[in-house]
Design an enzyme around this catalytic site. Structure first.
Site, PDB file in Angstrom:
ATOM      1  N   LYS A  47      -8.981 -10.745  -7.177  1.00  0.00           N
ATOM      2  CA  LYS A  47     -10.477 -10.756  -7.135  1.00  0.00           C
ATOM      3  C   LYS A  47     -11.613  -9.410  -7.455  1.00  0.00           C
ATOM      4  O   LYS A  47     -11.047  -8.848  -7.222  1.00  0.00           O
ATOM      5  CB  LYS A  47     -10.328 -11.475  -5.737  1.00  0.00           C
ATOM      6  CG  LYS A  47      -9.485  -9.846  -4.477  1.00  0.00           C
ATOM      7  CD  LYS A  47      -9.386 -10.156  -3.230  1.00  0.00           C
ATOM      8  CE  LYS A  47      -9.222  -9.353  -2.868  1.00  0.00           C
ATOM      9  NZ  LYS A  47      -9.830  -8.785  -1.552  1.00  0.00           N
TER      10      LYS A  47
ATOM     11  N   LYS B 137       0.587  -1.034  -0.376  1.00  0.00           N
ATOM     12  CA  LYS B 137      -0.039   0.229   0.127  1.00  0.00           C
ATOM     13  C   LYS B 137       0.814   1.581   0.077  1.00  0.00           C
ATOM     14  O   LYS B 137       1.090   2.503  -0.970  1.00  0.00           O
ATOM     15  CB  LYS B 137      -0.654  -0.290   1.279  1.00  0.00           C
ATOM     16  CG  LYS B 137      -1.818  -1.375   1.595  1.00  0.00           C
ATOM     17  CD  LYS B 137      -3.026  -0.511   2.283  1.00  0.00           C
ATOM     18  CE  LYS B 137      -4.172  -1.690   1.602  1.00  0.00           C
ATOM     19  NZ  LYS B 137      -5.166  -1.978   2.730  1.00  0.00           N
TER      20      LYS B 137
ATOM     21  N   LYS C 253     -13.580  -3.247  -4.106  1.00  0.00           N
ATOM     22  CA  LYS C 253     -14.022  -2.544  -4.576  1.00  0.00           C
ATOM     23  C   LYS C 253     -12.878  -1.459  -5.128  1.00  0.00           C
ATOM     24  O   LYS C 253     -12.974  -0.064  -5.581  1.00  0.00           O
ATOM     25  CB  LYS C 253     -14.315  -1.437  -3.299  1.00  0.00           C
ATOM     26  CG  LYS C 253     -13.169  -0.994  -2.325  1.00  0.00           C
ATOM     27  CD  LYS C 253     -14.275  -0.287  -0.625  1.00  0.00           C
ATOM     28  CE  LYS C 253     -13.115  -1.067   0.785  1.00  0.00           C
ATOM     29  NZ  LYS C 253     -12.815  -2.424   1.269  1.00  0.00           N
TER      30      LYS C 253
HETATM   31  P1  ADP Z   1     -11.636  -5.101  -0.319  1.00  0.00           P
HETATM   32  O1  ADP Z   1     -10.871  -6.194  -0.901  1.00  0.00           O
HETATM   33  O2  ADP Z   1     -12.960  -4.659  -1.469  1.00  0.00           O
HETATM   34  O3  ADP Z   1     -11.213  -4.035   0.029  1.00  0.00           O
HETATM   35  P2  ADP Z   1     -12.459  -5.746   2.072  1.00  0.00           P
HETATM   36  O4  ADP Z   1     -10.617  -5.758   2.357  1.00  0.00           O
HETATM   37  O5  ADP Z   1     -12.258  -4.413   2.951  1.00  0.00           O
HETATM   38  O6  ADP Z   1     -12.771  -5.663   0.256  1.00  0.00           O
HETATM   39  O7  ADP Z   1     -12.010  -6.674   2.844  1.00  0.00           O
HETATM   40  C1  ADP Z   1     -14.162  -6.990   3.400  1.00  0.00           C
HETATM   41  C2  ADP Z   1     -13.552  -8.349   3.957  1.00  0.00           C
HETATM   42  O8  ADP Z   1     -14.432  -8.965   2.492  1.00  0.00           O
HETATM   43  C3  ADP Z   1     -12.284  -9.528   3.753  1.00  0.00           C
HETATM   44  O9  ADP Z   1     -12.880 -10.631   5.011  1.00  0.00           O
HETATM   45  C4  ADP Z   1     -12.217  -9.710   3.026  1.00  0.00           C
HETATM   46  O10 ADP Z   1     -11.537 -11.272   3.281  1.00  0.00           O
HETATM   47  C5  ADP Z   1     -14.043 -10.542   1.975  1.00  0.00           C
HETATM   48  N1  ADP Z   1     -13.096 -10.488   0.872  1.00  0.00           N
HETATM   49  C6  ADP Z   1     -12.922  -8.830   0.087  1.00  0.00           C
HETATM   50  N2  ADP Z   1     -13.353  -9.727  -1.472  1.00  0.00           N
HETATM   51  C7  ADP Z   1     -12.896 -10.961  -1.478  1.00  0.00           C
HETATM   52  C8  ADP Z   1     -13.558 -11.531  -2.615  1.00  0.00           C
HETATM   53  N3  ADP Z   1     -13.030 -11.534  -3.910  1.00  0.00           N
HETATM   54  N4  ADP Z   1     -13.940 -12.618  -2.134  1.00  0.00           N
HETATM   55  C9  ADP Z   1     -13.574 -13.253  -0.925  1.00  0.00           C
HETATM   56  N5  ADP Z   1     -13.741 -12.424  -0.010  1.00  0.00           N
HETATM   57  C10 ADP Z   1     -13.454 -11.181   0.086  1.00  0.00           C
HETATM   58 NA    NA Z   2      -9.004  -5.643   0.869  1.00  0.00          NA
END
Ligand code: ADP
Ligand code: NA
Length: 330
Positions: A197, A114, A200
């Protein structure tokens, strides 16, 4: 026997959860209400490490809480709260930061990623110490288990090291948490680029399905999801990641087995699968959107739920902090 205690958090960094957040995390939170003594928090302290807008953050914390309730968290069966409502997180975070090595914190891969992306001038010290605050989140509740995905493994390892180090130096204070590996956790892929994956921070807005988005827009995204040039509906993560991803989502939202879906779609095309999945998604998000709306339209009630949650959380957090303070010499 006492149920294992679990702690998990989600950042209020978007206006809606996406399908990956639900199928990869929140769905398990809902299930763990019946098997664990579950503490769940909207981690707003973690949401200010990269720059933010105050009004957006305030809204997103509320929207996150409302969605969690709409998705099935039941304040009678779990403790749901907002991190900043419990000041002990920051207080314990400070103490833990004083037993963390600078080099040790510097080895965190997520920080390296990051901060490299953000550049040194826009990298805050908070981003650097974020995993230490995360350790405080977990240790305050004496959590036995923490559900972890691959990207959080190293942070949980740091939490375990800090707990052990503190216990050794100052006397037994914290439970050393174990990773909780959830079996059926679906990893949801980007609809436009199934090599990454769903996230957001995705490059294309069409790759991500947001739960609170207009269902017609989501249906369009599903219909334009990247598949491949073949025609047969097969589950093959390596050669047909796009179609496999759609099948994973379909199975997760309906509770049907992949094999059963393969049988049902034998001899049919991608178009049929996408059309039906769009229907399934619509049926899934409709009640969630309605329930989320109800919570957001009654701010007094939502405040009350979160105040009760914070009070339950504080009862535990304050006890742990008091013993940590005493043991450290305060
Ligand atoms: P992002 O990756 O969109 O920033 P976050 O990091 O805020 O999302 O993730 C919040 C939760 O959702 C975490 O527990 C993460 O493992 C899960 N998560 C995020 N994206 C995915 C995905 N594409 N598939 C499965 N779980 C996910
Ligand atoms: Na993330």
């Amino acid at each position: 026997a006492r149920r294992p205690r679990v702690l998990s958090g989600i950042q209020p960094t978007a206006d809606s959860f996406h399908l990956g957040n639900y199928l990869g995390a929140v769905r398990n939170w809902v299930a763990m209400q019946d098997t664990h003594d579950a503490f769940y928090c909207v981690v707003d302290l973690h949401a200010i490490t990269m720059g933010h807008d105050p009004e957006a953050l305030r809204n997103r914390s509320r929207i996150s809480a409302a969605q969690l309730l709409a998705l099935g968290l039941d304040p009678e069966r779990c403790t749901l709260f907002v991190q900043s409502h419990v000041p002990e997180h920051a207080q314990l975070g400070w103490v833990l930061s004083c037993i963390t090595g600078f080099g040790e914190a510097g080895r965190m891969v997520q920080f390296k990623d990051k901060s490299t992306k953000a550049g040194q001038d826009s990298t805050s010290v908070g981003l650097f110490t974020y995993p230490i605050l995360q350790a405080a989140d977990i240790l305050l509740y004496q959590a036995d288990q923490v559900p972890v995905g691959e990207d959080q493994r190293q942070h949980l390892e740091l939490t375990r090291d800090l707990a052990q180090r503190f216990n050794t130096r100052f006397g037994k204070t914290f439970t050393v948490p174990s990773p909780y590996i959830v079996k059926d956790t679906a990893k949801i892929l980007d609809l436009q680029d199934p090599a990454i994956k769903m996230s957001k921070s995705a490059s294309s807005p069409n790759g991500i399905i947001e739960l609170l988005d207009d269902p017609a827009r989501s249906a369009k995204k599903i219909k334009s999801a990247v598949t491949d040039t073949g025609r047969e509906i097969l589950y093959d993560e390596e050669n047909k990641p796009g179609v496999s991803n759609l099948l994973t989502i379909y199975a997760a939202l309906t509770g049907r087995a992949i094999d059963e879906l393969l049988e049902a779609y034998d001899g049919r095309g991608y178009g049929d699968l996408k059309k039906d999945l769009a229907e399934v998604l619509l049926e899934f998000v409709k009640p969630i959107q309605e329930r989320t709306r109800l919570y957001l339209d009654d701010p007094g009630q939502l405040d009350k739920v979160l105040a009760v949650g914070a009070e339950k959380a504080r009862a535990v957090a304050a006890t742990t902090l008091a013993s940590a303070y005493r043991n450290v010499g305060f």
